[in-house]
Design a protein around this motif. Structure first.
Motif, PDB file in Angstrom:
ATOM      1  N   SER A   1      -2.377   7.501  -2.781  1.00 41.09           N
ATOM      2  CA  SER A   1      -1.246   7.048  -3.599  1.00 41.09           C
ATOM      3  C   SER A   1      -1.792   6.023  -4.600  1.00 41.09           C
ATOM      4  O   SER A   1      -2.831   5.415  -4.373  1.00 41.09           O
ATOM      5  CB  SER A   1      -0.137   6.463  -2.711  1.00 41.09           C
ATOM      6  N   PRO A   2      -1.113   5.842  -5.745  1.00 41.25           N
ATOM      7  CA  PRO A   2      -1.690   5.016  -6.820  1.00 41.25           C
ATOM      8  C   PRO A   2      -2.009   3.584  -6.376  1.00 41.25           C
ATOM      9  O   PRO A   2      -1.227   2.977  -5.639  1.00 41.25           O
ATOM     10  CB  PRO A   2      -0.592   5.015  -7.883  1.00 41.25           C
TER      11      PRO A   2
ATOM     12  N   HIS B   1      -2.085  -0.040  -2.268  1.00 42.16           N
ATOM     13  CA  HIS B   1      -1.580   1.218  -2.816  1.00 42.16           C
ATOM     14  C   HIS B   1      -0.052   1.248  -2.776  1.00 42.16           C
ATOM     15  O   HIS B   1       0.570   0.500  -2.020  1.00 42.16           O
ATOM     16  CB  HIS B   1      -2.115   2.406  -2.004  1.00 42.16           C
ATOM     17  N   LEU B   2       0.494   2.177  -3.538  1.00 46.46           N
ATOM     18  CA  LEU B   2       1.952   2.306  -3.613  1.00 46.46           C
ATOM     19  C   LEU B   2       2.603   2.426  -2.229  1.00 46.46           C
ATOM     20  O   LEU B   2       3.620   1.792  -1.952  1.00 46.46           O
ATOM     21  CB  LEU B   2       2.327   3.529  -4.475  1.00 46.46           C
ATOM     22  N   LEU B   3       1.995   3.240  -1.335  1.00 48.90           N
ATOM     23  CA  LEU B   3       2.600   3.456  -0.011  1.00 48.90           C
ATOM     24  C   LEU B   3       2.390   2.270   0.934  1.00 48.90           C
ATOM     25  O   LEU B   3       2.752   2.330   2.101  1.00 48.90           O
ATOM     26  CB  LEU B   3       2.068   4.744   0.625  1.00 48.90           C
ATOM     27  N   GLU B   4       1.797   1.202   0.418  1.00 49.74           N
ATOM     28  CA  GLU B   4       1.614  -0.012   1.220  1.00 49.74           C
ATOM     29  C   GLU B   4       2.488  -1.158   0.716  1.00 49.74           C
ATOM     30  O   GLU B   4       2.261  -2.322   1.045  1.00 49.74           O
ATOM     31  CB  GLU B   4       0.144  -0.448   1.173  1.00 49.74           C
TER      32      GLU B   4
ATOM     33  N   ILE C   1      -3.407   8.870   6.528  1.00 51.08           N
ATOM     34  CA  ILE C   1      -4.209   7.806   5.907  1.00 51.08           C
ATOM     35  C   ILE C   1      -4.634   8.231   4.501  1.00 51.08           C
ATOM     36  O   ILE C   1      -4.589   7.440   3.561  1.00 51.08           O
ATOM     37  CB  ILE C   1      -5.406   7.446   6.811  1.00 51.08           C
ATOM     38  N   ASP C   2      -4.988   9.510   4.345  1.00 43.45           N
ATOM     39  CA  ASP C   2      -5.362  10.009   3.014  1.00 43.45           C
ATOM     40  C   ASP C   2      -4.199   9.907   2.026  1.00 43.45           C
ATOM     41  O   ASP C   2      -4.396   9.577   0.859  1.00 43.45           O
ATOM     42  CB  ASP C   2      -5.846  11.466   3.088  1.00 43.45           C
TER      43      ASP C   2
ATOM     44  N   ALA D   1      -4.226   1.078   5.808  1.00 44.25           N
ATOM     45  CA  ALA D   1      -3.373   2.263   5.623  1.00 44.25           C
ATOM     46  C   ALA D   1      -2.779   2.729   6.948  1.00 44.25           C
ATOM     47  O   ALA D   1      -1.651   3.224   6.993  1.00 44.25           O
ATOM     48  CB  ALA D   1      -4.187   3.385   4.985  1.00 44.25           C
ATOM     49  N   LYS D   2      -3.545   2.556   8.045  1.00 41.13           N
ATOM     50  CA  LYS D   2      -3.069   3.070   9.348  1.00 41.13           C
ATOM     51  C   LYS D   2      -1.740   2.428   9.763  1.00 41.13           C
ATOM     52  O   LYS D   2      -0.914   3.065  10.426  1.00 41.13           O
ATOM     53  CB  LYS D   2      -4.113   2.825  10.434  1.00 41.13           C
TER      54      LYS D   2
END
Lengths: 395, 126
Positions: free
Chosen positions: A201-202, A209-212, A195-196, A170-171
């Protein structure tokens, strides 16, 4: 024969990525970005005698180089289409360098990008268009989610073998978003993420996750490659091609012998050997980032850290343009957007901006050398480049 | 080349899983090919597998844009390493997605999918 430093990037242009192309066409975008790149290089269209394309996103590929040359009213002496997926843009730069060095053309325009159509992208036909017969026959019956599930297989196995954590992955998205906040052209440049935020995110395909996940969009980018002897008399700071390397070990990730080890190991080693440089010499990393795991694997296999330590490595470095390890200072494709094959070119164009000293508010201080990596498929085709401001930057 | 000319390696009513094998190179081959990809000479034969293996990697698909899978989410898409040493793509069934683990022993099962019967895997019975 070592072609290190024989060619340079002398022109560059990039369109701002858009979710809605507003009725424009792929050829229309390519003509606009071509015109801007030619102007940037201080050339006339008639000076361009080499034309390399990456495939269009939606149009028919058939005779694509001729289709584009016709639309742009050009008559090149050297033309081709490079299809290595996300590695195509870097690979086009390599082929352009070879062509100008060999004298097949003088100024070679590398054009990338096109229109993204969500209906085509999400359709069965759209999915099948990017699948091999083996994938259609033996993978599709099990419901893979295209590239998402391929990279998820890698990420889960990397976590299992090396203890890489969701926070470490995530970072990368978080730091790159910081970079995007300083890039007016990035698709996602309004809001910082934590990061949270990423981990909340789903989940789409575990552990991703979606944001990845990159956001496909429309856009285009172009670079012009010229011989170094010519580049010194042209208006821009020349960005020399010091190292180039390619590799491929599989198409579908199912058939990779070791899914956590990518062919970057070979493409990067070849590029560094050609340049006579090592990873520690690099001031900027511009790495294909369809997902954070792509960046972790690339860092490891290119030799920036030991195998398996990529997660801890990104955790212990500041990847922003202000940080100790500037990485994807344009925001990466995760925040800049993925305008089709021009997503791969965005890593080249950002390196050019940084090395020229034209990155404005996100300009890095030490900007002599950049490592750029293009990645196609699911860690399949790799094209690594080492770019530098000095023609003979051997350390 | 095969068994349905390589288009479908699975047939209705099948109970054993066969994969290609080159007797000269002594290597298993997946996906099916007309010629062994190692020697580029020998036409592979079809060999029965024991139908057991372990999970090499997996992912839980929580969103699918494929209509026939939309109502099946979440489901497990996996790479299984067969006892014979070759890896194949598959689904893991009879196991909640959050119970699937890398290294888990699995055994062959068959499900119906788009009018075909296809090989999938479930947790192995001890």
């Amino acid at each position: 024969m070592n072609i290190s430093g024989t060619a340079a990037i002398t022109g560059m242009a990039e369109l701002k990525p858009e979710i809605d192309a507003g009725g424009r066409s792929s050829l229309g975008l390519l003509s606009e970005v071509a015109g801007r790149a030619i102007k940037d290089a201080g050339l006339k269209k008639s000076d361009i005698d080499g034309l390399l394309l990456t495939p269009p996103a939606e149009d028919s590929c058939f005779m694509w180089p001729a289709q584009v040359a016709e639309y742009l009213k050009m008559s090149p002496s050297y033309l081709n289409m490079v299809e290595l997926g996300g590695a195509s843009a870097c690979a086009a730069v390599t082929r352009a360098a070879l062509a100008v060095t060999a004298g097949l053309c003088r100024h070679c325009l590398c054009l990338s990008g096109g229109i993204w159509d969500s209906q085509v992208f999400n359709s069965r036909e759209g999915k099948m268009a990017v699948m091999s017969r083996a994938e259609i026959n033996y993978e599709l019956p099990y419901g893979p989610m295209g590239f998402n599930s391929g990279y998820a297989l890698i990420a889960n196995r990397h976590m299992y073998e090396y203890g890489t954590t969701p926070e470490q992955m995530a970072k990368i998205a978080v730091d790159q978003r910081q970079n995007a906040l300083a890039n007016p052209d990035a698709l996602f440049n309004k809001q910082a993420i934590s990061i949270d935020d990423v981990l909340n995110s789903p989940l789409i395909v575990d552990p991703i996750h979606l944001l990845e996940i990159v956001r496909p969009c429309s856009g285009a980018a172009a670079v012009i490659i010229s011989r170094s002897e010519e580049a010194i008399d042209m208006p821009n700071v020349p960005v020399y091609l010091l190292g180039m390397g390619e590799a491929c070990t599989h198409n579908s990730i199912i058939y990779s012998d070791n899914i956590t080890l990518s062919p970057v190991k070979f493409s990067a080693a070849r590029a560094f050997a050609m340049a006579g440089l090592k990873p520690a010499d690099m001031d900027l990393l511009s790495l294909y980032d369809c997902y954070p795991i792509t960046v972790i694997i690339t860092l490891e296999d290119a030799g920036f850290c030991k195998k398996g330590e990529g997660g801890g490595f990104v955790q212990s470095h500041d990847l922003t343009y202000r940080g100790d390890l500037p990485l994807n200072t344009h925001g990466g494709q995760l925040s800049f957007g993925q305008p089709s094959y021009a997503g791969g070119m965005s890593h080249v164009s950002e390196a050019v901006r940084q090395l020229r000293g034209e990155a404005e508010t996100r300009q890095i201080e030490n900007n002599r050398l950049a490592f750029v990596n293009g990645n196609g498929g699911v860690m399949s085709t790799q094209s690594s480049l080492i770019l530098g401001r000095e023609r003979n930057d051997r350390r | 080349m095969t068994e349905d000319n390589g288009k479908k390696w699975f047939k209705k009513g099948r109970t054993v899983l066969k994969v290609q094998y080159c007797p000269v190179c002594e290597k298993y081959i997946f996906f099916p090919r007309e010629l062994c990809p190692y020697c580029l000479e020998v036409k592979p034969e079809w060999k029965e597998t024991v139908g057991r293996g372990k999970i090499y990697s997996y992912t839980a698909v929580r969103r699918s844009s494929l209509p026939e899978f939309e109502d099946r989410v979440p489901y497990t898409y996996a790479m299984v390493e067969l006892h014979e040493g070759i890896r194949i793509p598959t689904n893991i069934v009879d196991c909640p997605v959050n119970k699937v683990r890398i290294g888990m022993p699995v055994e062959l099962a068959w499900i119906e999918e788009s009018k075909d019967i296809i090989p999938v895997f479930r947790p192995a019975t001890p």
